[in-house]
Every structure is written in structure tokens, then in C-alpha cells.
Motif scaffolding. Structure first.
Motif, short mmCIF file in Angstrom:
data_model
loop_
_atom_site.label_atom_id
_atom_site.label_comp_id
_atom_site.label_asym_id
_atom_site.label_seq_id
_atom_site.Cartn_x
_atom_site.Cartn_y
_atom_site.Cartn_z
N LYS A 142 0.82 -1.21 0.00
CA LYS A 142 0.00 0.00 0.00
C LYS A 142 0.86 1.26 0.00
CE LYS A 142 -3.92 2.25 2.24
NZ LYS A 142 -4.95 2.16 3.30
N MET A 143 1.93 1.26 0.77
CA MET A 143 2.80 2.43 0.81
C MET A 143 3.49 2.65 -0.53
SD MET A 143 4.43 1.82 4.62
CE MET A 143 5.52 3.24 4.62
N LEU A 144 3.76 1.57 -1.24
CA LEU A 144 4.46 1.67 -2.52
C LEU A 144 3.55 2.08 -3.67
CD1 LEU A 144 6.67 -1.53 -2.20
CD2 LEU A 144 7.52 0.82 -2.28
N THR A 145 2.26 1.70 -3.57
CA THR A 145 1.36 1.93 -4.70
C THR A 145 0.19 2.85 -4.40
OG1 THR A 145 -0.05 0.03 -4.17
CG2 THR A 145 1.91 -0.40 -5.52
N GLY A 146 -0.09 3.08 -3.12
CA GLY A 146 -1.19 3.95 -2.76
C GLY A 146 -2.56 3.31 -2.80
N ARG A 147 -2.63 1.99 -2.88
CA ARG A 147 -3.94 1.33 -2.91
C ARG A 147 -3.93 0.11 -1.98
NH1 ARG A 147 -4.82 -2.88 -7.74
NH2 ARG A 147 -5.98 -3.76 -5.99
N GLU A 148 -5.12 -0.34 -1.61
CA GLU A 148 -5.25 -1.51 -0.74
C GLU A 148 -5.38 -2.78 -1.58
OE1 GLU A 148 -8.15 -1.42 2.30
OE2 GLU A 148 -7.20 0.24 3.38
N TYR A 149 -5.03 -3.91 -0.95
CA TYR A 149 -5.05 -5.19 -1.66
C TYR A 149 -5.81 -6.24 -0.85
CZ TYR A 149 -1.59 -3.04 -4.66
OH TYR A 149 -0.97 -2.20 -5.55
N ASP A 150 -6.39 -7.19 -1.55
CA ASP A 150 -7.07 -8.32 -0.94
C ASP A 150 -5.99 -9.34 -0.56
OD1 ASP A 150 -8.34 -10.81 -0.51
OD2 ASP A 150 -10.04 -10.20 -1.75
N LYS A 151 -5.85 -9.61 0.73
CA LYS A 151 -4.79 -10.51 1.18
C LYS A 151 -4.99 -11.93 0.66
CE LYS A 151 -4.89 -9.78 5.65
NZ LYS A 151 -4.45 -9.93 7.05
N GLU A 152 -6.22 -12.36 0.51
CA GLU A 152 -6.48 -13.70 -0.01
C GLU A 152 -5.98 -13.84 -1.45
OE1 GLU A 152 -8.32 -16.65 0.75
OE2 GLU A 152 -8.72 -16.25 2.87
N GLU A 153 -6.17 -12.80 -2.25
CA GLU A 153 -5.68 -12.84 -3.63
C GLU A 153 -4.16 -12.89 -3.66
OE1 GLU A 153 -7.27 -9.64 -5.90
OE2 GLU A 153 -9.35 -10.29 -5.70
N ILE A 154 -3.52 -12.10 -2.80
CA ILE A 154 -2.06 -12.12 -2.72
C ILE A 154 -1.58 -13.49 -2.28
CG2 ILE A 154 -0.03 -11.11 -1.61
CD1 ILE A 154 -1.35 -9.17 -3.50
N LEU A 155 -2.26 -14.06 -1.27
CA LEU A 155 -1.89 -15.38 -0.77
C LEU A 155 -1.89 -16.43 -1.88
CD1 LEU A 155 -3.20 -17.10 2.46
CD2 LEU A 155 -3.38 -18.26 0.27
N ARG A 156 -2.98 -16.48 -2.63
CA ARG A 156 -3.10 -17.48 -3.68
C ARG A 156 -2.05 -17.31 -4.77
NH1 ARG A 156 -7.16 -20.90 -3.68
NH2 ARG A 156 -8.87 -20.63 -2.20
N GLU A 157 -1.80 -16.07 -5.14
CA GLU A 157 -0.81 -15.82 -6.20
C GLU A 157 0.59 -16.20 -5.72
OE1 GLU A 157 0.48 -14.78 -10.00
OE2 GLU A 157 -1.54 -15.11 -9.19
N VAL A 158 0.93 -15.83 -4.49
CA VAL A 158 2.25 -16.14 -3.94
C VAL A 158 2.42 -17.66 -3.81
CG1 VAL A 158 3.70 -16.01 -1.87
CG2 VAL A 158 2.61 -13.95 -2.77
#
Length: 232
Positions: A142-158
Motif C-alpha cells: 500500500k505504501m508503494l502503490t497507494g492502494r489496498e489489496y485483498d490478502k487472499e488474492e495475494i496469498l493465492r498468487e504467492v
């Protein structure tokens, strides 16, 4: 297919994952432990991992067999691949910290235990404020891009990217993997220091060790915290 074990609160996802391995409970090859809140997270070198309930992604991947030491660099490649579309300037600080703009975004802790391998991954996703002692060393998506993210989506992609790259290289740091890793490694061709050694990092070995050219020869660093000029 990835099996995700979801927990509301746990002391450490790695501790929970190691207990699963010890129990002998059958695990599918792609198992992830995910906790919304982690109270006693830890990083490399015995450090604690600062996490907040809503902003930090805490997860542990379980591989039901022992992996070689170089696998931790493969994990870093997988995490980098998962996040690079969000932050194209991501780098890897040897062996496996994911950094951006010289600050730490993600920490990885790989542990061999009970006949298997547990890979703990902590990512600062929506964090906006860090404690005073790490405020100048840490960053978040968020600090790098200025937007919020869905942690579940990040989890699955990682998880998908990490398991894929481990499968691709059969859990070993192949020559091909090293060739992919080196251009992303912030240590390479920079001055680094470790214990009594100071010199220029040149490459990594097939075991994942960092080679450093010093005034007295080439030092091979297999583990530990390596300071890099200009990076936290």
C-alpha cells in the motif's frame, strides 16, 4: 490444487505447520497455513516479525519432504514473480528478503523439520505505519502503490508461484534458477559486509551461498545477515 488451512489466530504459522508435520497427518503436496492474526511471528536469525491483524499476510507453505538449502532462493524467486506486476522495482536481498526502494517488503523463513520443509512468508500488504525501530527499514504494498489489496488474492498468487517454481526446479537451485536470480539480487556487484569480511558480492553457488571478493580472496557465505551498502 492448493489446500489452505485458515486460522483466525495463532502464535506462529510456522510453529503450527511444524506441528502438523510432526503429527504425521497426511498432507497434500500443496498445503498452506494462513492466519489472520499471528502473535509470535519470527524471522531469520531469531528475530520477531512485526505483524498486524488486518494489514499483514502471514502464511506458511508445507513441503512434505526435506529440501536442499538453495530452496530458499527459489522461494524468493516465486514471491518476486507473484508481486512484480504490482511493484516492478522489486529486488531480492540475499538470500530471500524481498525489497523495494531499499526497504523490506517481505521476509521468508525456511525451516527443515520432522522430515519436511516449512516456508514461512510474511508480506506487508496494507500496512501504513511501522514501529519506530523499523519505520525507516520497512515498506508495504500500500505504501508503494497507494492502494489496498485483498490478502487472499495475494496469498493465492504467492503460493501458486512458489509451488510452481519449486516444482519446475525439483526443489534445487539449478543453473537456470541462478541465472534468473542474479539480475534480481541487490547484493550483486555491491559492497557487502559479514562478520570480518568486506568486499564485492559476485555471484551465488548452486547451494545458495553468496560469493564475496575480498582483498584476501573469495569468501563463501552460506548463512547469516549480510549488510549491503545503501540498503537498510
Amino acid at each position: 490444487m492448493i489446500n489452505i488451512i485458515r486460522l483466525q489466530k495463532v502464535n506462529s504459522t510456522n510453529t503450527y505447520a511444524k506441528a502438523l508435520l510432526k503429527s504425521g497427518e497426511p498432507l497434500v503436496p500443496y498445503t498452506v497455513v494462513y492466519a489472520k492474526e499471528q502473535t509470535e511471528g519470527k524471522g531469520r536469525m531469531g528475530r520477531s516479525w512485526e505483524s498486524s491483524k488486518d494489514d499483514t499476510l502471514c502464511m506458511s507453505l508445507i513441503i512434505p519432504h526435506l529440501c536442499k538449502s538453495g530452496v530458499t532462493l527459489l522461494v524468493a524467486l516465486g514471491v518476486h514473480k507473484a508481486l512484480r506486476d504490482i511493484c516492478p522495482k522489486l529486488q531480492i536481498k540475499w538470500p530471500n528478503d524481498i525489497i523495494c526502494e531499499s526497504k523490506k517488503l517481505c521476509g521468508i523463513l525456511t525451516e527443515s523439520t520432522n522430515g519436511g520443509t516449512v516456508i514461512g512468508i510474511g508480506i506487508n500488504v496494507n500496512t501504513e505505519n511501522f514501529s519506530y525501530d523499523i519505520a525507516d527499514k520497512a515498506t508495504s504494498l500500500k505504501m508503494l502503490t497507494g492502494r489496498e489489496y485483498d490478502k487472499e488474492e495475494i496469498l493465492r498468487e504467492v503460493a501458486t508461484c512458489v509451488f510452481d517454481i519449486i516444482d519446475k526446479h525439483n526443489g534445487e537451485l539449478t543453473k537456470e534458477a541462478i541465472e534468473e536470480y542474479l539480475p534480481l539480487c541487490a547484493n550483486i556487484n555491491r559492497q557487502v559486509s559479514w562478520k570480518e569480511y568486506t568486499g564485492i558480492a559476485t555471484t551465488v553457488t548452486q547451494e545458495g551461498a553468496l560469493l564475496v571478493k575480498t582483498e584476501t580472496g573469495v569468501a563463501e557465505i552460506a548463512f547469516g545477515e549480510v549488510a549491503v551498502s545503501g540498503i537498510y
